[in-house]
Design a protein around this motif. Structure first.
Motif, PDB file in Angstrom:
ATOM      1  N   ALA A   1     -12.077 -22.128 -31.963  1.00 20.44           N
ATOM      2  CA  ALA A   1     -11.672 -23.458 -31.508  1.00 20.44           C
ATOM      3  C   ALA A   1     -10.538 -23.285 -30.503  1.00 20.44           C
ATOM      4  CB  ALA A   1     -11.218 -24.301 -32.689  1.00 20.44           C
ATOM      5  N   HIS A   2     -10.463 -24.176 -29.544  1.00 20.06           N
ATOM      6  CA  HIS A   2      -9.450 -24.032 -28.504  1.00 20.06           C
ATOM      7  C   HIS A   2      -8.885 -25.393 -28.138  1.00 20.06           C
ATOM      8  CE1 HIS A   2     -13.064 -25.154 -26.252  1.00 20.06           C
ATOM      9  NE2 HIS A   2     -12.255 -25.600 -25.305  1.00 20.06           N
ATOM     10  N   PHE A   3      -7.790 -25.383 -27.405  1.00 23.30           N
ATOM     11  CA  PHE A   3      -7.245 -26.593 -26.793  1.00 23.30           C
ATOM     12  C   PHE A   3      -7.208 -26.356 -25.294  1.00 23.30           C
ATOM     13  CE2 PHE A   3      -3.769 -23.770 -27.682  1.00 23.30           C
ATOM     14  CZ  PHE A   3      -2.932 -23.877 -26.580  1.00 23.30           C
ATOM     15  N   ASP A   4      -7.213 -27.425 -24.525  1.00 21.94           N
ATOM     16  CA  ASP A   4      -7.274 -27.285 -23.064  1.00 21.94           C
ATOM     17  C   ASP A   4      -5.901 -27.152 -22.426  1.00 21.94           C
ATOM     18  OD1 ASP A   4     -10.164 -27.507 -22.841  1.00 21.94           O
ATOM     19  OD2 ASP A   4      -9.878 -29.582 -23.470  1.00 21.94           O
ATOM     20  N   HIS A   5      -4.951 -27.985 -22.854  1.00 21.87           N
ATOM     21  CA  HIS A   5      -3.566 -27.918 -22.398  1.00 21.87           C
ATOM     22  C   HIS A   5      -2.687 -28.370 -23.559  1.00 21.87           C
ATOM     23  CE1 HIS A   5      -4.936 -27.418 -18.276  1.00 21.87           C
ATOM     24  NE2 HIS A   5      -5.673 -28.503 -18.399  1.00 21.87           N
ATOM     25  N   PRO A   6      -1.500 -27.800 -23.703  1.00 21.92           N
ATOM     26  CA  PRO A   6      -0.621 -28.207 -24.812  1.00 21.92           C
ATOM     27  C   PRO A   6       0.165 -29.480 -24.485  1.00 21.92           C
ATOM     28  CG  PRO A   6       0.410 -26.423 -23.606  1.00 21.92           C
ATOM     29  CD  PRO A   6      -0.924 -26.656 -22.947  1.00 21.92           C
ATOM     30  N   LYS A   7      -0.551 -30.519 -24.040  1.00 20.22           N
ATOM     31  CA  LYS A   7       0.093 -31.758 -23.619  1.00 20.22           C
ATOM     32  C   LYS A   7      -0.629 -32.949 -24.224  1.00 20.22           C
ATOM     33  CE  LYS A   7       1.770 -30.022 -19.151  1.00 20.22           C
ATOM     34  NZ  LYS A   7       1.784 -30.264 -17.684  1.00 20.22           N
ATOM     35  N   ASN A   8       0.095 -33.777 -24.948  1.00 23.55           N
ATOM     36  CA  ASN A   8      -0.511 -34.948 -25.587  1.00 23.55           C
ATOM     37  C   ASN A   8      -0.823 -36.073 -24.611  1.00 23.55           C
ATOM     38  OD1 ASN A   8      -0.440 -33.783 -28.129  1.00 23.55           O
ATOM     39  ND2 ASN A   8       1.559 -34.642 -28.637  1.00 23.55           N
TER      40      ASN A   8
ATOM     41  N   SER B   1     -17.233 -30.520 -31.750  1.00 22.50           N
ATOM     42  CA  SER B   1     -16.536 -30.599 -33.035  1.00 22.50           C
ATOM     43  C   SER B   1     -15.042 -30.401 -32.848  1.00 22.50           C
ATOM     44  CB  SER B   1     -17.070 -29.553 -34.016  1.00 22.50           C
ATOM     45  OG  SER B   1     -18.338 -29.913 -34.502  1.00 22.50           O
ATOM     46  N   PHE B   2     -14.297 -30.966 -33.794  1.00 26.05           N
ATOM     47  CA  PHE B   2     -12.833 -30.862 -33.807  1.00 26.05           C
ATOM     48  C   PHE B   2     -12.420 -30.151 -35.087  1.00 26.05           C
ATOM     49  CE2 PHE B   2     -14.130 -34.209 -31.049  1.00 26.05           C
ATOM     50  CZ  PHE B   2     -13.310 -34.062 -29.947  1.00 26.05           C
ATOM     51  N   TYR B   3     -11.320 -29.396 -34.998  1.00 20.74           N
ATOM     52  CA  TYR B   3     -10.991 -28.433 -36.045  1.00 20.74           C
ATOM     53  C   TYR B   3      -9.522 -28.475 -36.461  1.00 20.74           C
ATOM     54  CZ  TYR B   3     -15.556 -26.309 -35.259  1.00 20.74           C
ATOM     55  OH  TYR B   3     -16.902 -26.094 -35.157  1.00 20.74           O
ATOM     56  N   ARG B   4      -9.311 -27.969 -37.680  1.00 24.71           N
ATOM     57  CA  ARG B   4      -7.973 -27.693 -38.198  1.00 24.71           C
ATOM     58  C   ARG B   4      -7.826 -26.176 -38.357  1.00 24.71           C
ATOM     59  NH1 ARG B   4      -8.275 -30.108 -43.067  1.00 24.71           N
ATOM     60  NH2 ARG B   4      -7.701 -32.069 -42.054  1.00 24.71           N
ATOM     61  N   HIS B   5      -6.719 -25.629 -37.860  1.00 25.47           N
ATOM     62  CA  HIS B   5      -6.423 -24.208 -38.060  1.00 25.47           C
ATOM     63  C   HIS B   5      -5.933 -24.027 -39.489  1.00 25.47           C
ATOM     64  CE1 HIS B   5      -3.655 -20.584 -37.337  1.00 25.47           C
ATOM     65  NE2 HIS B   5      -4.898 -20.148 -37.389  1.00 25.47           N
ATOM     66  N   ARG B   6      -6.647 -23.232 -40.273  1.00 29.33           N
ATOM     67  CA  ARG B   6      -6.370 -23.147 -41.707  1.00 29.33           C
ATOM     68  C   ARG B   6      -4.959 -22.627 -42.004  1.00 29.33           C
ATOM     69  NH1 ARG B   6     -11.035 -23.722 -44.808  1.00 29.33           N
ATOM     70  NH2 ARG B   6     -13.024 -23.427 -43.716  1.00 29.33           N
ATOM     71  N   SER B   7      -4.516 -21.616 -41.292  1.00 29.09           N
ATOM     72  CA  SER B   7      -3.240 -20.962 -41.627  1.00 29.09           C
ATOM     73  C   SER B   7      -2.031 -21.847 -41.364  1.00 29.09           C
ATOM     74  CB  SER B   7      -3.102 -19.644 -40.852  1.00 29.09           C
ATOM     75  OG  SER B   7      -4.101 -18.731 -41.240  1.00 29.09           O
ATOM     76  N   THR B   8      -2.093 -22.669 -40.332  1.00 32.91           N
ATOM     77  CA  THR B   8      -0.950 -23.523 -39.982  1.00 32.91           C
ATOM     78  C   THR B   8      -1.167 -24.985 -40.352  1.00 32.91           C
ATOM     79  OG1 THR B   8      -1.838 -23.939 -37.771  1.00 32.91           O
ATOM     80  CG2 THR B   8      -0.338 -22.046 -38.019  1.00 32.91           C
TER      81      THR B   8
ATOM     82  N   ASN C   1       0.786 -28.570 -29.218  1.00 35.56           N
ATOM     83  CA  ASN C   1       1.665 -29.003 -28.134  1.00 35.56           C
ATOM     84  C   ASN C   1       2.630 -27.877 -27.792  1.00 35.56           C
ATOM     85  OD1 ASN C   1       3.581 -29.022 -30.188  1.00 35.56           O
ATOM     86  ND2 ASN C   1       3.469 -31.248 -30.468  1.00 35.56           N
ATOM     87  N   GLN C   2       3.558 -28.138 -26.896  1.00 32.49           N
ATOM     88  CA  GLN C   2       4.484 -27.087 -26.468  1.00 32.49           C
ATOM     89  C   GLN C   2       5.334 -26.562 -27.624  1.00 32.49           C
ATOM     90  OE1 GLN C   2       4.580 -25.500 -23.764  1.00 32.49           O
ATOM     91  NE2 GLN C   2       3.779 -26.727 -22.092  1.00 32.49           N
ATOM     92  N   ASP C   3       5.703 -27.434 -28.552  1.00 28.88           N
ATOM     93  CA  ASP C   3       6.542 -27.014 -29.665  1.00 28.88           C
ATOM     94  C   ASP C   3       5.811 -26.069 -30.615  1.00 28.88           C
ATOM     95  OD1 ASP C   3       8.623 -28.555 -28.718  1.00 28.88           O
ATOM     96  OD2 ASP C   3       8.126 -30.290 -29.961  1.00 28.88           O
ATOM     97  N   ARG C   4       4.499 -26.202 -30.715  1.00 28.46           N
ATOM     98  CA  ARG C   4       3.699 -25.387 -31.636  1.00 28.46           C
ATOM     99  C   ARG C   4       3.097 -24.148 -30.982  1.00 28.46           C
ATOM    100  NH1 ARG C   4       0.001 -29.977 -34.739  1.00 28.46           N
ATOM    101  NH2 ARG C   4       1.685 -30.850 -36.050  1.00 28.46           N
ATOM    102  N   HIS C   5       3.094 -24.119 -29.682  1.00 28.67           N
ATOM    103  CA  HIS C   5       2.327 -23.154 -28.902  1.00 28.67           C
ATOM    104  C   HIS C   5       2.603 -21.707 -29.318  1.00 28.67           C
ATOM    105  CE1 HIS C   5       1.106 -20.958 -25.212  1.00 28.67           C
ATOM    106  NE2 HIS C   5       0.227 -21.932 -25.082  1.00 28.67           N
ATOM    107  N   GLU C   6       3.840 -21.289 -29.298  1.00 32.89           N
ATOM    108  CA  GLU C   6       4.192 -19.891 -29.581  1.00 32.89           C
ATOM    109  C   GLU C   6       3.871 -19.529 -31.024  1.00 32.89           C
ATOM    110  OE1 GLU C   6       8.106 -16.919 -29.309  1.00 32.89           O
ATOM    111  OE2 GLU C   6       8.149 -18.915 -28.405  1.00 32.89           O
ATOM    112  N   ASP C   7       4.233 -20.395 -31.955  1.00 32.22           N
ATOM    113  CA  ASP C   7       3.974 -20.167 -33.373  1.00 32.22           C
ATOM    114  C   ASP C   7       2.480 -20.063 -33.643  1.00 32.22           C
ATOM    115  OD1 ASP C   7       4.600 -20.164 -36.243  1.00 32.22           O
ATOM    116  OD2 ASP C   7       3.803 -22.206 -36.236  1.00 32.22           O
ATOM    117  N   TYR C   8       1.706 -20.938 -33.042  1.00 28.57           N
ATOM    118  CA  TYR C   8       0.264 -20.961 -33.274  1.00 28.57           C
ATOM    119  C   TYR C   8      -0.387 -19.649 -32.849  1.00 28.57           C
ATOM    120  CZ  TYR C   8      -4.655 -22.051 -32.542  1.00 28.57           C
ATOM    121  OH  TYR C   8      -6.026 -22.019 -32.541  1.00 28.57           O
TER     122      TYR C   8
END
Length: 229
Positions: A108-115, A133-140, A146-153
Motif C-alpha cells: 500500500a502506498h500514499f501519493d504525497h504526505p499532504k492532507n 482499496s484503502f489500508y491500515r498499516h498494522r505496526s503503526t 502526513n509530514q509528521d508521520r513520514h519518517e517514523d512510518y
C-alpha cells in the motif's frame, strides 16, 4: 463536462475516518476520452512507482477537476478557498508482471504526505479489472501518512519488510497481508471516479491471475489525477 446523471456518495473510513468520495456517471461521453487516448504518441513507462504506462490526459479534463468539482471537493475534504490550484492527470494502464515488481510496488502506498492535496482514479473500464482499496498499516495503525508521520512510518515499514525477508512472495497487494489490513474496497465501474486525500494508504486491486491487456478499450484503463494546493 460533468454528466447530467452525475451522482456521488461520501464514506468516512477506518479509525481515522478519512473521507472517500465516490462519483458515478462522472463525465459526459466518457468513451471519447478513450478515443482521444488512442491518438496519443507520448505513452511511456511511469517514471515513479506506478507499475505501468502513462500518457498525459487532456488539459480540459484537468481544468474540470479544479473548476466544476471545486465546491464539492472543498466541502468533502474540508479545504480552504485557495487549496485547489491545479491538477495533473494521466492516462494509466497496469503493465508490470509480478516478477518485475519492486518492493514498494507490492505495498500500500500514499501519493504525497499532504492532507490538502487530492488523488483521483477515474475508471474507463468495468469491474472485471479490480477497483481501489484503502489500508491500515498494522505496526503503526496509520491509515494516512502526513509530514509528521513520514519518517517514523518508513523506519517501521522497513523493519516489517526485513522481518518477512525471503518468505515474502512477489505479488500485487489485493487484500489483507502481514503488513497491511484492508479497510475499504471500492469496485471499479465504468465512468466512476474515486477521490481521496493523497496521504491515504491505498493500492489498486490487481488480481493474482490478471491478464495484462494493453488495449484501452478492454484493459484496466484509468485516468489518475493529482490535485495540488
Amino acid at each position: 463536462m460533468l454528466d447530467t446523471n452525475f451522482s456521488y456518495q461520501v464514506q468516512h473510513i477506518g479509525h481515522e475516518q478519512q473521507p472517500i468520495l465516490i462519483i458515478d456517471n462522472f463525465v459526459k461521453d466518457a468513451r471519447s476520452l478513450i478515443g482521444y487516448a488512442m491518438t496519443k504518441n507520448d505513452v511511456a513507462p511511469d517514471r515513479g512507482h506506478y507499475p505501468g504506462l502513462r500518457s498525459k490526459a487532456p488539459d480540459l479534463y484537468q481544468h474540470l477537476l479544479v473548476s466544476q468539482l471545486a465546491d464539492l471537493l472543498k466541502n468533502v475534504f474540508s479545504l480552504g478557498s485557495e487549496d485547489l490550484r491545479r491538477a495533473d492527470s494521466y492516462y494509466s494502464v497496469v503493465a508490470t508482471p509480478v516478477s518485475d515488481l519492486s518492493v514498494i510496488q507490492q505495498l500500500a502506498h500514499f501519493d504525497h504526505p499532504k492532507n490538502d492535496e487530492l488523488a483521483v482514479i477515474h475508471y474507463l473500464c468495468n469491474d472485471t479489472h479490480g477497483g481501489t482499496s484503502f489500508y491500515r498499516h498494522r505496526s503503526t495503525g496509520y491509515e494516512s501518512i502526513n509530514q509528521d508521520r513520514h519518517e517514523d512510518y518508513f523506519a517501521i515499514l522497513e523493519k516489517d519488510i526485513n522481518q518477512l525477508g525471503a518468505s515474502r512472495e512477489p505479488k500485487y497487494l489485493n487484500g489483507d497481508d502481514e503488513i497491511f489490513k484492508r479497510i475499504l474496497s471500492v469496485p471499479a465501474k465504468f465512468n466512476r471516479a474515486v477521490i481521496y486525500r493523497c496521504s491515504s494508504l491505498h493500492s489498486g486491486d490487481i488480481p493474482s491471475d490478471y491478464k495484462f491487456d494493453m488495449n484501452p478499450y478492454t484493459g484496466r484503463f484509468t485516468i489518475a489525477s493529482f490535485i495540488h494546493s
